[in-house]
Design a protein around this motif. Structure first.
Motif, PDB file in Angstrom:
ATOM      1  N   MET A   1      14.528 -24.813 -26.936  1.00 13.85           N
ATOM      2  CA  MET A   1      13.798 -25.391 -25.808  1.00 13.85           C
ATOM      3  C   MET A   1      14.717 -25.462 -24.585  1.00 13.85           C
ATOM      4  O   MET A   1      15.879 -25.836 -24.686  1.00 13.85           O
ATOM      5  N   SER A   2      14.195 -25.105 -23.446  1.00 13.35           N
ATOM      6  CA  SER A   2      14.992 -25.235 -22.230  1.00 13.35           C
ATOM      7  C   SER A   2      14.925 -26.647 -21.685  1.00 13.35           C
ATOM      8  O   SER A   2      15.779 -27.072 -20.921  1.00 13.35           O
ATOM      9  N   VAL A   3      13.892 -27.444 -22.078  1.00 13.64           N
ATOM     10  CA  VAL A   3      13.787 -28.828 -21.624  1.00 13.64           C
ATOM     11  C   VAL A   3      14.636 -29.702 -22.543  1.00 13.64           C
ATOM     12  O   VAL A   3      14.331 -29.875 -23.717  1.00 13.64           O
ATOM     13  N   VAL A   4      15.716 -30.251 -21.999  1.00 16.12           N
ATOM     14  CA  VAL A   4      16.598 -31.133 -22.765  1.00 16.12           C
ATOM     15  C   VAL A   4      16.039 -32.549 -22.757  1.00 16.12           C
ATOM     16  O   VAL A   4      15.994 -33.222 -23.793  1.00 16.12           O
ATOM     17  N   HIS A   5      15.622 -33.014 -21.584  1.00 14.71           N
ATOM     18  CA  HIS A   5      15.032 -34.344 -21.451  1.00 14.71           C
ATOM     19  C   HIS A   5      13.876 -34.282 -20.458  1.00 14.71           C
ATOM     20  O   HIS A   5      13.953 -33.565 -19.445  1.00 14.71           O
ATOM     21  N   GLU A   6      12.838 -35.035 -20.752  1.00 11.59           N
ATOM     22  CA  GLU A   6      11.725 -35.176 -19.824  1.00 11.59           C
ATOM     23  C   GLU A   6      11.489 -36.658 -19.561  1.00 11.59           C
ATOM     24  O   GLU A   6      11.242 -37.434 -20.492  1.00 11.59           O
ATOM     25  N   LEU A  16      20.742 -21.786 -19.958  1.00 13.19           N
ATOM     26  CA  LEU A  16      21.409 -20.883 -20.912  1.00 13.19           C
ATOM     27  C   LEU A  16      20.703 -20.903 -22.262  1.00 13.19           C
ATOM     28  O   LEU A  16      20.497 -19.853 -22.884  1.00 13.19           O
ATOM     29  N   ALA A  17      20.317 -22.086 -22.723  1.00  5.35           N
ATOM     30  CA  ALA A  17      19.627 -22.183 -24.014  1.00  5.35           C
ATOM     31  C   ALA A  17      18.296 -21.449 -23.972  1.00  5.35           C
ATOM     32  O   ALA A  17      17.882 -20.840 -24.967  1.00  5.35           O
ATOM     33  N   HIS A 416      19.726 -16.598  -9.556  1.00  3.39           N
ATOM     34  CA  HIS A 416      19.201 -16.593 -10.929  1.00  3.39           C
ATOM     35  C   HIS A 416      18.551 -17.960 -11.151  1.00  3.39           C
ATOM     36  O   HIS A 416      19.201 -18.913 -11.576  1.00  3.39           O
ATOM     37  N   LYS A 417      17.266 -18.053 -10.842  1.00  5.83           N
ATOM     38  CA  LYS A 417      16.557 -19.328 -10.849  1.00  5.83           C
ATOM     39  C   LYS A 417      16.314 -19.829 -12.279  1.00  5.83           C
ATOM     40  O   LYS A 417      16.234 -19.037 -13.220  1.00  5.83           O
ATOM     41  N   PRO A 418      16.167 -21.140 -12.451  1.00  4.69           N
ATOM     42  CA  PRO A 418      15.876 -21.671 -13.787  1.00  4.69           C
ATOM     43  C   PRO A 418      14.478 -21.279 -14.243  1.00  4.69           C
ATOM     44  O   PRO A 418      13.587 -21.054 -13.417  1.00  4.69           O
ATOM     45  N   PRO A 419      14.255 -21.198 -15.549  1.00  2.27           N
ATOM     46  CA  PRO A 419      12.942 -20.800 -16.066  1.00  2.27           C
ATOM     47  C   PRO A 419      11.913 -21.916 -15.862  1.00  2.27           C
ATOM     48  O   PRO A 419      12.221 -23.101 -16.000  1.00  2.27           O
ATOM     49  N   LEU A 420      10.701 -21.522 -15.552  1.00  4.81           N
ATOM     50  CA  LEU A 420       9.643 -22.498 -15.288  1.00  4.81           C
ATOM     51  C   LEU A 420       8.573 -22.521 -16.377  1.00  4.81           C
ATOM     52  O   LEU A 420       7.652 -23.345 -16.319  1.00  4.81           O
TER      53      LEU A 420
END
Length: 469
Positions: A1-6, A16-17, A416-420
């Motif tokens: 998962m790219s979301v570490v915390h919400e 990177l993950a 290199h933008k973050p994934p959405l």
């Protein structure tokens, strides 16, 4: 998962993950058994007629490799080669502007006090002597100051909550922990294949009118794709595995279930001719600014050229449009007041990408007069016609909250933008079609277009792990 915390303010992402969870695995046959095979090259066979439109036949070609008649791959042992993205390209352990530069930031606070009184005499030192000069702020600078004042609090408070959560969980590390480690200088991969120049060259290739409506499906593990194959078709990796292509001697990794078109804005017709519409379109336009002009880093588009992007033809009803915008108020106003209305898109929210170090500091001082540690995203919905509104009356759509934050450690590679994908999933329908315009990398489940669409898929940006059978 790219979301570490919400949290309520937004998300803390691990870019990177996200890349490495794609699982870049190449399935290759054991060399001794298959050594009699001819060198890999693409040829077009198995012509499948999909549909006929007013534009003519839409066809899909399947790309496979030449194999000798006696080749029996069933007896070959399969090897899996795994690749991961170079972690040092996300090694941002300290701010780009250090505390030694904070004096400049403190002086900038004095400038912001001049919004009501535009001119002020300040004393500066030149060659050991002092002289007076008058500083006048233009309207753009005044607008930028006012905008920063409005969002400064939410950027600071929301980021602090997410950063604290990251420090508590161990995803982020304190300054003392990180800076005690000696970091070696990063050697970035060379841009050995100038994709944008290839797009320019493609305009001089022989026209393939009868083939303009085709897609190219890659079926083998390694394919050498000719420039003409790439520029005349949308290339698809429909398999569940990574594919490798070779273009002008350079190797690129294609994620599973991804597709792309490598072209500039003048050659988008292969994408349009696929007759597919998308439920989310992410756009990262090459905005014009002074630093781009000076560095000649990439070509930019004028506002008029950006308005000519055929978004209305690509967007499905109620499509979510997300546009990356620099902090120039001129660009923000253009998107909200001109660009979106011209595409029949209604502005629904403005989000902010906040760039931090791995220790949780802003990469630039929050009040820096030159570069801010945040960028904007303008989100909008394609307006529906009356008939569509009646037809889709029962379709429930989550409202998009305003001023959400996306906090992440940025990649050291430019733009290199973050994934959405994960932060947008609640606001688009399940299994929705996704498109990225002006992309520089590929994602599973997405179609990507741009004149540098393969840039960050180059093998130099990846590290090969030990292969397994």
């Amino acid at each position: 998962m790219s979301v570490v915390h919400e949290l309520l303010p937004g998300w803390l992402l691990d870019h990177l993950a996200f890349i490495n969870k794609i699982s870049y695995e190449l399935h290759q046959h054991h060399e001794p058994c298959c050594s009699k095979s001819q060198p890999t090259s693409v040829h077009l066979d198995s012509l499948h007629m999909d549909s006929v439109s007013s534009f003519g036949a839409s066809a899909t070609f399947v790309a496979s490799t030449n194999k000798p008649e006696n080749d029996d791959r069933g007896n070959c042992e399969m090897f899996i080669q795994k690749y991961i993205f170079r972690s040092e390209l996300f090694d941002v352990s300290k701010p780009y502007i250090t505390s030694a530069s904070h004096k400049e930031c403190q002086e900038s606070n004095e400038k912001e006090d001049l919004v009501d009184d535009v001119k002020k005499e300040i004393s500066i030192s030149v060659n050991g002597k002092k002289r007076k000069r008058c500083v006048a702020f233009n309207q753009g600078e005044l607008d930028a100051m006012e905008y920063h004042r409005k969002i400064r609090g939410l950027i600071l408070d929301g980021s602090s909550q997410l950063i604290q959560e990251g420090l508590t969980s161990g995803f982020l590390h304190s300054c003392s922990e990180k800076r005690n480690k000696c970091s070696e200088p990063i050697t970035l991969p060379l841009d050995t294949c100038n994709l944008s120049e290839l797009c320019e060259m493609a305009k001089h290739l022989p026209s393939l009118n009868e083939m303009e409506l085709q897609t190219l499906q890659l079926m083998e593990d390694d394919a050498s794709v000719t420039e003409q194959d790439l520029f005349s078709r949308v290339v698809e990796n429909t398999s569940s595995f990574t594919k490798m292509i070779t273009l002008m001697g350079q190797k690129y990794l294609l994620p599973p279930k991804s597709s792309f078109l490598l072209s500039d804005i003048s050659c988008m017709h292969p994408l349009l001719n696929c007759k597919k519409t998308y439920d989310v379109i992410v756009i990262d336009p090459p905005w014009q600014n002074k630093s781009v002009k000076r560095s000649n880093r990439y070509s930019y588009l004028s506002p008029l050229q950006i308005k000519q992007i055929p978004v209305p033809k690509l967007a499905a009803p109620r499509c979510l449009i997300v546009t990356w915008v620099t902090n120039r108020q001129k660009h923000l106003r253009f998107v909200k007041e001109e660009l979106y209305p011209s595409w029949s898109v209604e502005v629904v929210a403005e989000w902010h990408w906040v760039k931090i170090t791995s220790s949780g500091e802003f990469v630039f001082p929050l009040d820096s007069p030159h570069k801010k540690p945040y960028e904007g995203l303008i989100l909008g919905r394609v307006r529906e016609k009356a008939a569509s509104l009646l037809r889709n009356a029962d379709v429930k759509e989550l409202p998009i909250p305003d001023h959400k934050l996306i906090v992440s450690v940025p990649c050291t590679l430019h733009s290199h933008k973050p994934p959405l994908a994960e932060v947008l999933k609640d606001y688009i329908k399940p299994e929705g079609e996704c498109l990225e315009l002006f992309a520089r990398n590929l994602q599973p489940g997405w179609t990507s277009w741009g004149n540098e669409v393969l840039k960050f898929q180059h093998m130099d940006y990846f590290v090969a792990l030990e292969s397994k059978s």
